[in-house]
Design a protein around this motif. Structure first.
Motif, mmCIF file in Angstrom:
data_model
loop_
_atom_site.group_PDB
_atom_site.id
_atom_site.type_symbol
_atom_site.label_atom_id
_atom_site.label_comp_id
_atom_site.label_asym_id
_atom_site.label_seq_id
_atom_site.Cartn_x
_atom_site.Cartn_y
_atom_site.Cartn_z
ATOM 1 N N GLU A 153 0.694 -1.238 -0.114
ATOM 2 C CA GLU A 153 0.027 -0.092 0.242
ATOM 3 C C GLU A 153 0.906 1.206 0.073
ATOM 4 O OE1 GLU A 153 -3.217 2.011 3.031
ATOM 5 O OE2 GLU A 153 -2.271 0.296 3.577
ATOM 6 N N HIS A 154 1.905 1.271 0.630
ATOM 7 C CA HIS A 154 2.764 2.313 0.460
ATOM 8 C C HIS A 154 4.122 2.373 -0.283
ATOM 9 C CE1 HIS A 154 0.338 4.192 3.710
ATOM 10 N NE2 HIS A 154 0.497 2.842 4.546
ATOM 11 N N ALA A 252 7.176 10.455 4.984
ATOM 12 C CA ALA A 252 5.630 9.950 5.527
ATOM 13 C C ALA A 252 4.674 10.030 4.347
ATOM 14 C CB ALA A 252 5.383 10.297 6.943
ATOM 15 N N ARG A 253 4.737 11.534 3.846
ATOM 16 C CA ARG A 253 3.837 12.034 2.811
ATOM 17 C C ARG A 253 3.825 11.326 1.453
ATOM 18 N NH1 ARG A 253 3.719 18.489 3.395
ATOM 19 N NH2 ARG A 253 5.939 17.750 3.718
ATOM 20 N N ARG A 255 4.871 8.537 0.687
ATOM 21 C CA ARG A 255 4.305 6.879 1.064
ATOM 22 C C ARG A 255 2.933 7.024 1.184
ATOM 23 N NH1 ARG A 255 7.917 3.515 -0.407
ATOM 24 N NH2 ARG A 255 10.161 3.881 -0.331
ATOM 25 N N GLY A 256 2.401 8.097 1.652
ATOM 26 C CA GLY A 256 0.769 8.101 1.973
ATOM 27 C C GLY A 256 0.451 7.789 3.262
ATOM 28 N N TYR A 257 1.393 8.020 4.291
ATOM 29 C CA TYR A 257 1.030 7.973 5.648
ATOM 30 C C TYR A 257 0.387 9.214 5.944
ATOM 31 C CZ TYR A 257 3.718 3.794 5.559
ATOM 32 O OH TYR A 257 4.392 2.473 5.449
ATOM 33 N N THR A 258 -0.327 9.393 7.119
ATOM 34 C CA THR A 258 -1.110 10.275 7.461
ATOM 35 C C THR A 258 -0.053 11.374 8.497
ATOM 36 O OG1 THR A 258 -3.323 9.374 7.392
ATOM 37 C CG2 THR A 258 -3.233 11.156 8.777
ATOM 38 N N ASP A 262 2.788 7.125 12.073
ATOM 39 C CA ASP A 262 2.034 6.047 11.411
ATOM 40 C C ASP A 262 3.174 5.295 10.458
ATOM 41 O OD1 ASP A 262 -0.478 6.530 12.687
ATOM 42 O OD2 ASP A 262 -0.901 8.020 11.149
ATOM 43 N N ALA A 263 3.970 6.159 9.846
ATOM 44 C CA ALA A 263 4.914 5.865 8.867
ATOM 45 C C ALA A 263 5.828 4.976 9.743
ATOM 46 C CB ALA A 263 5.707 6.742 8.330
ATOM 47 N N HIS A 266 4.182 1.400 11.005
ATOM 48 C CA HIS A 266 3.615 0.497 9.983
ATOM 49 C C HIS A 266 4.378 -0.785 9.547
ATOM 50 C CE1 HIS A 266 0.858 -0.663 6.913
ATOM 51 N NE2 HIS A 266 1.946 -0.692 5.895
#
Length: 607
Positions: A153-154, A252-253, A255-258, A262-263, A266
């Motif tokens: 996903e990331h 983080a951004r 790879r699509g993390y909020t 969170d990054a 994960h």
């Protein structure tokens, strides 16, 4: 035990072979090692040749995994033989050259395997699951395969991943600059102590003064001199840390993390609630920490009590501990874990797994090295101190974890994550403490043992949670486009210091800037919380092993040994839950608070 002076550095040839590790268990000589290194180099080429074959069917995927396992087992031995040999004497350039050869080979191996996950992800997961259902050999790798797809996903497309790879060296610039500023370019001043001695306040000398000098004025001089060096470059340190936070937010951004947290979580499938619960429950459980420091203030008869007073012992203690004298107590202490566990420990002591004493050129510190296919090796620098005794128990806990994991798991799952790594080492120390307290012969010895245990909790748990609290707040400011300056960072640290210590500790003018000396903030963001979660897990397990009905204690031991034998076969939270530990619940954190509360109460009765 004795009061004789501790052994100092010496020529390695003067040390009895019984107290030096035997690396011939890995390879008998350099010729054998060189042959294995050549084989590894050849087989890395074989792995690279598998590129483009995975979609041909389950047999090709099995072949890739099994070859990777075979390479990994060989690489452990090829890597550790020169690495351990080099740690015997860092002045040996020939051994260092061989070590660098292996490091270059490891880089080639990483490059040769980089195609695997992207290629696997081109095969639909449903197809791979069908293959696993029909093949027992492939089913062994189920968790590893599912992890590749979970993390997809990331993962960016090929162009995006290539672009991010270009930023690797740039991403390391803030921590590389920190290393240079805090070490190579740091100029620590000299301080003249009340004894007339003049000492340069490097970190090691600063720590020595804090731990041994009973003159508070000298400790204050050492503190102001050491941290004055950081204060002189504080704006640079804050700029570097701002760069660290911005780098983490960028990745983080991308790879699509909020959020950055969170990054960071994960990869091991750690819920955000674990960190939030850890911080909240620790903040709610600071009273035993404050009681301890109020007790120290009274015992040391100090009108004002500062962080540089934390390390000085409550009572004088010059007892020395001979290595050979403590082996039996260390093994006896783990009796609750069973005779087989104790037998494994004796193997380590008797079969020369341990390099015991300091010698000229030897690496400092202590560690346990997991040499797959052989056995763990442990490095010590024994100086006859109580800390050495607990360090040995600590490293033996790591080694037992390694043994059980390597024996019970296939190679692909033989390693374990840092999230559980410190559980057995911490539990080993807790068992030793209780055993040693039972056999202590004097009030002062009990005080020293209790202080050691309490200081371990304050440093490994409370301090690390405070650090995690601080770096989370700093990262959240960057995520909200708020500024990060030296004043802001000082304020964030001061707020947290006051929240944890309250009025039990006084604050010097430079106390708020001490964040600048914490290497983990710059080198490994979002790492320190794992020390605290491991400590909380160990406290929970220790209580279940040592308290309650015999049947429940036996069940707790079984769950614990199963945890050690689980390696990396599942997500760490899942493995810990099977062992009876749920880190998402505040009760787990409260086990540490209760443990500290009990230890402080016992110390209050003695002081």
């Amino acid at each position: 035990m004795s009061t004789a002076a501790p052994p100092g550095p010496r020529n390695r040839a003067e040390i009895d072979d019984a107290h030096k590790w035997d690396l011939t268990d890995i390879y008998t000589d350099w010729e054998s090692w060189d042959g294995a290194r050549g084989e590894l180099e050849k087989r890395i080429g074989e792995y690279a040749a598998l590129k483009g074959t995975l979609s041909a069917g389950p047999d090709r995927l099995i072949a890739a995994y099994q070859l990777n396992d075979s390479l990994g087992q060989l690489a452990y031995k090829v890597y550790f033989f020169p690495s351990l040999k080099y740690d015997e004497d860092h002045r040996d350039n020939q051994v260092n050259a061989r070590r660098q050869q292996v490091q270059a080979l490891m880089a080639r191996w990483q490059e040769a395997t980089s195609w695997f996950s992207p290629e696997l992800l081109t095969i639909p997961v449903a197809t791979v699951r069908e293959w696993m259902a029909s093949s027992g050999e492939l089913a062994v790798y189920r968790f590893a395969i599912e992890e590749v797809y979970r993390l997809q996903e990331h993962v960016l497309d090929e162009a995006g991943e290539r672009l991010l790879s270009y930023s690797t060296r740039l991403s390391g610039a803030p921590n590389e600059a920190y290393q240079s500023l805090s070490t190579a370019d740091a100029r620590f001043p000299e301080v003249t102590l009340s004894t007339g001695a003049t000492v340069t306040m490097s970190y090691s000398q600063y720590r020595a003064v804090l731990a041994t000098n009973r003159n508070q004025g000298d400790r204050r001089k050492a503190f102001l001199a050491h941290y004055g060096t950081y204060n002189n470059s504080l704006n640079t340190y804050s700029t570097l840390y701002h760069g660290v936070c911005q780098r983490d937010w960028f990745h983080a951004r991308a790879r699509g993390y909020t959020t950055t947290i969170d990054a960071a979580l994960h990869g091991n499938a750690i819920p955000r609630s674990v960190v939030d619960t850890l911080i909240a429950a620790t903040r709610a459980g600071v009273e035993p920490l404050r009681r301890y420091h109020r007790l120290r203030r009274r015992a040391l008869k100090l009108d004002h009590y500062y962080p540089y007073d934390f390390s000085i012992p409550i009572v004088e203690w010059d007892q020395r501990y001979k290595y050979t004298d403590v082996l039996t107590p260390i093994v006896d202490a783990v009796a609750p874990l069973g005779a087989e566990y104790q037998s494994r420990m004796w193997r380590g002591f008797r079969e020369r797994w341990i390099d015991v004493y300091e010698n000229d050129g030897k690496r400092s510190g202590a560690y346990s090295a997991p040499v797959y296919g052989v056995h763990p090796y442990m490095l010590l620098n024994w100086a006859d101190t109580l800390d050495d005794v607990f360090t040995l128990a600590h490293e033996m806990g790591h080694s037992m974890h390694t043994m059980l994991s390597h024996e019970r798991q296939p190679f692909v799952y033989s390693d374990y994550t840092i999230f559980v790594a410190e559980v057995p080492s911490t539990l080993s120390e807790a068992l030793l403490l209780e055993h040693w307290l039972e056999r202590a012969t004097s009030r002062d010895e009990r005080i020293v043992l209790l202080q050691h245990a309490i200081d371990n909790i304050t440093a490994t748990f409370y301090t690390q949670v405070l650090f995690a609290d601080f770096e989370l707040a700093a990262h959240e400011r960057v995520e909200g486009d708020a500024p990060i300056t030296a004043d802001v960072l000082n304020h964030l640290y001061k707020e947290r210091f006051e929240a944890y210590y309250g009025d039990s500790v006084d604050m010097e003018e430079l106390t708020p800037i001490t964040w600048a000396r914490i290497p983990h903030f710059f080198n490994m963001p979002y790492y320190v919380y794992q020390y605290a979660t491991c400590f909380a897990s160990a406290a929970k397990i220790a209580r279940e092993i040592m308290e309650g009905a015999e049947s429940s204690r036996r069940a707790a031991v079984t769950r614990y040994l199963d945890l050690l034998g689980s390696g990396g076969s599942d997500h760490p939270m899942t493995l810990l839950k099977r062992a009876g530990v749920d880190l998402s619940q505040p009760e787990t954190v409260r086990a540490v608070v209760d443990q500290l509360d009990g230890l402080v109460s016992r110390l209050e009765e003695l002081v």
